[in-house]
Design a protein around this motif. Structure first.
Motif, short mmCIF file in Angstrom:
data_model
loop_
_atom_site.label_atom_id
_atom_site.label_comp_id
_atom_site.label_asym_id
_atom_site.label_seq_id
_atom_site.Cartn_x
_atom_site.Cartn_y
_atom_site.Cartn_z
N TYR A 111 0.84 -1.20 0.00
CA TYR A 111 0.00 0.00 0.00
C TYR A 111 0.87 1.25 0.00
CZ TYR A 111 -3.35 3.54 1.48
OH TYR A 111 -4.11 4.68 1.54
N ASP A 112 1.85 1.29 0.88
CA ASP A 112 2.72 2.47 0.98
C ASP A 112 3.56 2.65 -0.29
OD1 ASP A 112 1.79 2.97 3.54
OD2 ASP A 112 3.44 1.90 4.52
N PHE A 113 4.06 1.55 -0.83
CA PHE A 113 4.90 1.62 -2.02
C PHE A 113 4.13 2.19 -3.20
CE2 PHE A 113 6.82 0.10 -5.90
CZ PHE A 113 8.18 0.15 -5.66
N ILE A 114 2.92 1.68 -3.41
CA ILE A 114 2.11 2.16 -4.54
C ILE A 114 1.77 3.63 -4.38
CG2 ILE A 114 -0.10 1.89 -5.74
CD1 ILE A 114 0.07 -1.14 -4.99
N LYS A 115 1.40 4.04 -3.17
CA LYS A 115 1.09 5.45 -2.92
C LYS A 115 2.32 6.32 -3.14
CE LYS A 115 -3.29 5.42 -1.64
NZ LYS A 115 -4.32 6.21 -2.35
N ASP A 116 3.47 5.86 -2.71
CA ASP A 116 4.72 6.62 -2.89
C ASP A 116 5.07 6.79 -4.36
OD1 ASP A 116 5.00 6.88 -0.17
OD2 ASP A 116 6.53 5.31 0.04
N HIS A 117 4.57 5.91 -5.20
CA HIS A 117 4.83 5.99 -6.64
C HIS A 117 3.65 6.60 -7.40
CE1 HIS A 117 8.14 3.39 -5.43
NE2 HIS A 117 8.69 3.65 -6.60
N LYS A 118 2.84 7.34 -6.68
CA LYS A 118 1.75 8.15 -7.28
C LYS A 118 0.63 7.33 -7.87
CE LYS A 118 4.56 11.59 -6.44
NZ LYS A 118 4.44 12.27 -5.12
N GLY A 119 0.52 6.07 -7.41
CA GLY A 119 -0.58 5.23 -7.88
C GLY A 119 -1.54 4.90 -6.76
N THR A 120 -2.52 4.10 -7.08
CA THR A 120 -3.42 3.56 -6.07
C THR A 120 -3.49 2.04 -6.27
OG1 THR A 120 -5.36 3.93 -7.49
CG2 THR A 120 -4.83 5.65 -5.89
N PRO A 121 -3.67 1.29 -5.18
CA PRO A 121 -3.79 -0.17 -5.32
C PRO A 121 -5.07 -0.53 -6.08
CG PRO A 121 -3.27 0.45 -3.05
CD PRO A 121 -3.68 1.70 -3.76
N ALA A 122 -4.92 -1.23 -7.20
CA ALA A 122 -6.08 -1.55 -8.04
C ALA A 122 -7.00 -2.55 -7.37
CB ALA A 122 -5.61 -2.08 -9.39
N PHE A 123 -6.48 -3.34 -6.43
CA PHE A 123 -7.30 -4.36 -5.79
C PHE A 123 -8.11 -3.81 -4.62
CE2 PHE A 123 -4.53 -8.34 -6.87
CZ PHE A 123 -4.60 -8.02 -8.21
N LEU A 124 -7.57 -2.78 -3.96
CA LEU A 124 -8.18 -2.29 -2.73
C LEU A 124 -9.59 -1.76 -3.00
CD1 LEU A 124 -7.78 -1.75 0.30
CD2 LEU A 124 -6.81 0.49 -0.33
N ASN A 125 -10.57 -2.35 -2.34
CA ASN A 125 -11.99 -2.00 -2.47
C ASN A 125 -12.61 -2.43 -3.80
OD1 ASN A 125 -12.06 -0.82 0.13
ND2 ASN A 125 -11.19 1.08 -0.70
N TYR A 126 -11.89 -3.22 -4.60
CA TYR A 126 -12.46 -3.74 -5.84
C TYR A 126 -13.54 -4.76 -5.48
CZ TYR A 126 -12.71 -6.13 -10.37
OH TYR A 126 -13.14 -6.68 -11.57
N HIS A 127 -14.78 -4.41 -5.78
CA HIS A 127 -15.92 -5.24 -5.36
C HIS A 127 -15.87 -5.56 -3.87
CE1 HIS A 127 -17.36 -5.57 -9.42
NE2 HIS A 127 -16.33 -6.28 -9.83
N GLY A 128 -15.29 -4.64 -3.10
CA GLY A 128 -15.24 -4.81 -1.66
C GLY A 128 -14.01 -5.54 -1.14
N PHE A 129 -13.07 -5.90 -2.01
CA PHE A 129 -11.86 -6.58 -1.51
C PHE A 129 -11.10 -5.64 -0.59
CE2 PHE A 129 -7.47 -8.12 -1.68
CZ PHE A 129 -7.66 -9.46 -1.40
#
Length: 260
Positions: free
Chosen positions: A47-65
């Protein structure tokens, strides 16, 4: 998604940038996978790595995941929840992640050995990864999805492993899951035609025992029906003429693993 989305050359390059972030993340995960750590700590790092690279986690909250990574241990096939489980010597874990970078989605998975693993587990990993590469070779314009599916199946067949049929690869790029579906079993010359501009995830999910699976009460986790080990490798490929364009390969991951 019921629609097949074809990407322009410029859009493919944007997806490649997203894939580069994901490739770097999986290489960092490779560095951290060892006995004694929790799978939840890997998810928090991601989570921190993706945020630090200006992205968002594609899985987080995907259909509630509820997590940034799917982490599936031993007999878990896919979609496992990160948790307080402490990795043990001899485990294998599939780490599946996705990045949304400026609206372009990447998706990839790698199954890691935790410390020293059995010869049987290592063979399962080697065969599953090789079946992925066999499938990728078929991902060129003019072929059909069934050519990929058959190549995976034919590579796995001599080992008498179980091929998971309930879960498949898929298109990707604008959305996490797009058409067409890409099964890991099938007949050459069948299925949708592969055309330039299509980006697909090819992802063999192979069990050491039977191919059947069971779905957990958490609504996500899938494990082998007989408790046998399961391996999962996934790469993104842009379809073009002549040869596949692999948008996310495992080079950086395997450089890290070679040094461990």
């Amino acid at each position: 998604m019921s629609k097949v989305y074809y990407k322009t050359a410029e859009e493919i390059e944007q997806v490649r940038k997203s894939a580069d972030v994901l490739s770097q993340l999986l290489a960092e995960i490779a560095q951290r996978v060892e006995p004694g750590i929790t799978t939840l700590s890997l998810d928090q790092f991601a989570y921190d790595f993706i945020k630090d690279h200006k992205g968002t986690p594609a899985f987080l909250n995907y259909h509630g995941f509820p997590y940034s990574l799917c982490i599936s241990v031993n007999d878990q096939v896919v979609h496992g929840f990160p948790s307080d489980y402490v990795l043990q010597e001899g485990d294998i874990i599939s780490v599946d992640g996705g990045v949304n970078l400026n609206g372009f989605i990447s998706d990839s998975a790698y199954t890691f050995a935790v410390g020293d693993i059995s010869a049987e587990a290592q063979q399962l990993l080697d065969v599953t990864k090789a079946s992925l590469y066999a499938g990728i070779e078929q991902a060129v314009a003019g072929k059909r999805v069934g050519d990929i599916s058959s190549a995976v199946q034919e590579h796995v067949r001599p080992y008498r492993y179980g091929i998971v049929r309930e879960l498949v690869g898929h298109g990707v790029g604008f959305h996490l899951h797009e058409k067409p579906e890409v099964p890991n079993y099938g007949r050459r010359g069948s299925g949708p035609k592969l055309e330039e501009g299509l980006i697909i995830c090819i992802e063999p999910m192979i069990n050491a025992g039977k191919g059947g699976v069971k779905f957990w009460d958490d609504g996500w986790t899938v494990s082998s029906i007989d408790g046998s080990l399961s391996a999962h490798f996934e790469q993104m490929v842009a379809v073009q003429k002549g040869q596949p364009d692999v948008l996310l390969n495992f080079e950086e991951i395997e450089k890290v693993l070679a040094k461990k």
